[in-house]
Design a protein around this motif. Structure first.
Motif, short mmCIF file in Angstrom:
data_model
loop_
_atom_site.label_atom_id
_atom_site.label_comp_id
_atom_site.label_asym_id
_atom_site.label_seq_id
_atom_site.Cartn_x
_atom_site.Cartn_y
_atom_site.Cartn_z
N LEU A 179 -3.54 2.10 11.76
CA LEU A 179 -3.14 1.16 10.71
C LEU A 179 -2.81 -0.23 11.27
O LEU A 179 -2.85 -1.22 10.54
CB LEU A 179 -1.94 1.70 9.94
N LYS A 180 -2.47 -0.27 12.56
CA LYS A 180 -2.08 -1.55 13.16
C LYS A 180 -3.22 -2.56 13.15
O LYS A 180 -2.99 -3.76 13.29
CB LYS A 180 -1.62 -1.34 14.62
N ASP A 181 -4.44 -2.05 13.02
CA ASP A 181 -5.59 -2.95 13.04
C ASP A 181 -5.94 -3.53 11.66
O ASP A 181 -6.88 -4.31 11.55
CB ASP A 181 -6.83 -2.20 13.57
N ILE A 182 -5.22 -3.08 10.64
CA ILE A 182 -5.51 -3.60 9.29
C ILE A 182 -4.57 -4.79 9.04
O ILE A 182 -3.37 -4.62 8.87
CB ILE A 182 -5.31 -2.51 8.22
N HIS A 183 -5.12 -5.97 9.06
CA HIS A 183 -4.28 -7.16 8.96
C HIS A 183 -4.31 -7.80 7.57
O HIS A 183 -3.57 -8.75 7.32
CB HIS A 183 -4.69 -8.17 10.04
N GLN A 184 -5.16 -7.29 6.71
CA GLN A 184 -5.22 -7.86 5.36
C GLN A 184 -3.87 -7.69 4.65
O GLN A 184 -3.22 -6.65 4.78
CB GLN A 184 -6.28 -7.14 4.51
N PRO A 185 -3.48 -8.71 3.88
CA PRO A 185 -2.30 -8.52 3.02
C PRO A 185 -2.52 -7.31 2.12
O PRO A 185 -3.58 -7.18 1.49
CB PRO A 185 -2.25 -9.82 2.21
N THR A 186 -1.55 -6.42 2.10
CA THR A 186 -1.69 -5.17 1.36
C THR A 186 -0.44 -4.92 0.52
O THR A 186 0.67 -5.12 0.99
CB THR A 186 -1.90 -3.99 2.34
N LEU A 187 -0.67 -4.52 -0.71
CA LEU A 187 0.41 -4.11 -1.61
C LEU A 187 0.33 -2.60 -1.75
O LEU A 187 -0.69 -2.07 -2.20
CB LEU A 187 0.28 -4.80 -2.97
N VAL A 188 1.39 -1.90 -1.36
CA VAL A 188 1.44 -0.44 -1.43
C VAL A 188 2.35 -0.08 -2.61
O VAL A 188 3.47 -0.58 -2.72
CB VAL A 188 1.98 0.15 -0.12
N VAL A 189 1.85 0.79 -3.49
CA VAL A 189 2.57 1.14 -4.72
C VAL A 189 2.64 2.66 -4.84
O VAL A 189 1.66 3.35 -4.55
CB VAL A 189 1.88 0.55 -5.97
N ASN A 190 3.77 3.18 -5.26
CA ASN A 190 3.89 4.63 -5.43
C ASN A 190 4.91 4.95 -6.53
O ASN A 190 5.87 4.20 -6.72
CB ASN A 190 4.34 5.30 -4.13
N GLY A 191 4.69 6.04 -7.21
CA GLY A 191 5.72 6.60 -8.09
C GLY A 191 6.65 7.46 -7.27
O GLY A 191 6.19 8.20 -6.39
N LEU A 192 7.94 7.38 -7.56
CA LEU A 192 8.93 8.08 -6.72
C LEU A 192 8.73 9.60 -6.72
O LEU A 192 8.96 10.25 -5.72
CB LEU A 192 10.35 7.74 -7.20
N HIS A 193 8.29 10.13 -7.86
CA HIS A 193 8.20 11.60 -7.98
C HIS A 193 6.76 12.07 -7.92
O HIS A 193 6.37 13.00 -8.64
CB HIS A 193 8.87 12.05 -9.28
N ASP A 194 5.97 11.45 -7.07
CA ASP A 194 4.56 11.81 -6.91
C ASP A 194 4.48 13.17 -6.21
O ASP A 194 4.83 13.30 -5.05
CB ASP A 194 3.85 10.73 -6.09
N GLU A 195 3.99 14.18 -6.93
CA GLU A 195 3.86 15.52 -6.35
C GLU A 195 2.52 15.69 -5.64
O GLU A 195 2.36 16.62 -4.84
CB GLU A 195 3.97 16.59 -7.45
N MET A 196 1.55 14.83 -5.94
CA MET A 196 0.21 15.02 -5.38
C MET A 196 0.11 14.40 -3.99
O MET A 196 -0.46 14.99 -3.07
CB MET A 196 -0.82 14.43 -6.35
N ILE A 197 0.66 13.19 -3.85
CA ILE A 197 0.73 12.52 -2.54
C ILE A 197 2.12 11.88 -2.47
O ILE A 197 2.33 10.77 -2.94
CB ILE A 197 -0.38 11.46 -2.39
N PRO A 198 3.07 12.59 -1.88
CA PRO A 198 4.48 12.16 -1.96
C PRO A 198 4.72 10.75 -1.40
O PRO A 198 3.99 10.27 -0.52
CB PRO A 198 5.22 13.21 -1.12
#
Lengths: 292, 292
Positions: free
Chosen positions: A222-241
């Motif tokens: 992941l250190k090689d990915i320099h693009q600005p990135t927005l990471v979003v998640n639902g707190l109670h995600d059972e499929m991918i916590p």
């Protein structure tokens, strides 16, 4: 006069022939923004993109929804690795003649987005990763877990009703948002995509299992990915916590994390007004830094 | 004609007599928003509020900066517990006649904000918690850690120069933002607050140690805070690590998490444009739900 469509409710499905495959996609909207490639979740087709998410984003840019190989009306075999799916996505972008785009990758699509950014960094300007995980992440799409299996094995749940259960939290407010999501998907009545069958699911599950494996230092890629990135998640995600989103931003050098409460895997659909506002503000930025 | 000040660079310090104490504060700005009570960090005084954060927020509401007992020009003894600080903050709000406000709590101030929300929920409408921790949190303000001690014990660093080191990440971009922050603080030339001495630090450190203790189920007390809450942290916060913000949103029932990259404890100062934009959008919402 060409008809300009601005909604996934009525955008025509198009087909693009590339070498031995034909890819199904929809392309709609316009504006000054970079085209936004949307990469879909496990077993999802073009019809699974919520118009409440795609349409507001299409008011500022072209939105491109893509069926990877073997999904929907795209031909070919569903790859059993994220790398294989990435090859198809890049072939599709190249055939469209796109040399630079933004990417919204949801769930499985977020993994493909990461792999695109690693293999072909020049083609990705900014990236939004929702409900996804880094390679080597944990508890990725284990559908045999009781919290998921009880819905997936429930014979009374049909079609989109399953999504309401597994994409949303059990709370009344989240389930109500899930019901509204299902109604929005059902607004599209014609030119529907082909629903995924068990072969699609099996190949994509194999890709998740492979993605959980990590060789070398965990998350180092992941250190090689320099693009600005927005990471979003639902707190109670059972499929991918949500812990996977923590690991993403801890290792991506240029990312912002946004976590929504009272929501599961489909947080972007539940909080579509907030999500599209945040996403549009993020995509509108020309800064080399992710904060917006 | 009254002079309306809109900046912490020139807002006059005011004094409010309440029972046996006199509290120092500044109050400036105007607009339709609820007054925003700002609760300050470890050893910070009124002069430590960055005008790049307070002033944009003051364009939509009154901003109220507060010196807790024994800090700056407030009289009294610095409490050795967050609960003690909360008693003073509530006495101050009551004396101002405020029955409802929003709160921005930074670091130690975020702990006081949580305690206010628990003790007097009716007075808090919405809450922003930056670089802080829940009761029972981990690694809270251990100044003896090498990553902090090497700066705190460096005889060549004087005054605000220490803050540049410990509030910002070691990267050139973060240190450059830290230098700009220090310059902004130094713009205030008159009516300066009294800097904190070792007695203030010792009492506040005792409060941190007490806050690290948890009786009963860890984090269970957060379930009672129902106000919409925005939790913000810099990813590389050495003073109160980001894991504390994870625990906050995992246990606060109605909170959104925003994590900034390439930044430390002072993420709100480093990304002041983004932070004040996000904070203003959050505070402008009338929704009972935190997402904005």
């Amino acid at each position: 006069m060409p008809i300009t469509t601005t909604s996934n409710t009525n955008a025509p499905t198009q087909l693009l022939r590339v070498k031995n495959e034909t890819y199904a996609y929809r392309r709609f909207g316009s504006g000054l923004g970079r085209p936004l490639l949307c990469l879909q979740h496990f077993t999802g087709t073009l019809d699974n993109w919520d118009p409440a998410v795609t349409d507001p984003l299409a008011s500022g840019r072209e939105v491109i929804l893509f069926d990877n190989a073997g999904v929907g009306r795209s031909t070919g075999k569903v790859p059993t690795t994220v790398a294989g799916m990435t090859t198809h996505a890049l072939a599709f972008l190249d055939a469209l003649g796109l040399t630079s785009c933004d990417i919204l990758g949801f769930s499985l699509g977020g993994m493909v987005a990461q792999q695109i950014a690693q293999q072909r960094p020049a083609i990705v300007r900014r990236m939004i990763l929702v409900g996804t995980a880094p390679r080597g992440g944990e508890d990725i799409m284990h559908l045999e877990k009781p919290s998921l299996a009880r819905h997936l094995g429930d014979p009374t749940l049909k079609g989109y009703a399953v999504l309401q259960k597994i994409f949303f939290a059990p709370s009344p407010s989240s389930q109500s948002a899930g019901a509204a999501f299902v109604e929005r998907l059902a607004q599209r009545k014609e030119d529907l995509d082909t629903a995924s069958g068990p072969e699609v699911a099996a190949a994509q599950i194999a890709a998740f299992r492979e993605w959980e494996q990590s060789s070398g230092a965990r998350f180092a890629d992941l250190k090689d990915i320099h693009q600005p990135t927005l990471v979003v998640n639902g707190l109670h995600d059972e499929m991918i916590p949500v812990s996977n989103s923590y690991r993403l931003i801890e290792n991506l050098p240029n990312s912002v994390l946004l976590v929504y409460p009272d929501s599961g895997h489909g947080s972007l659909f539940q909080f579509h007004d907030s999500f599209t506002g945040q996403a549009a503000a993020f995509l509108a930025s020309d800064s080399p830094f992710a904060p917006y």
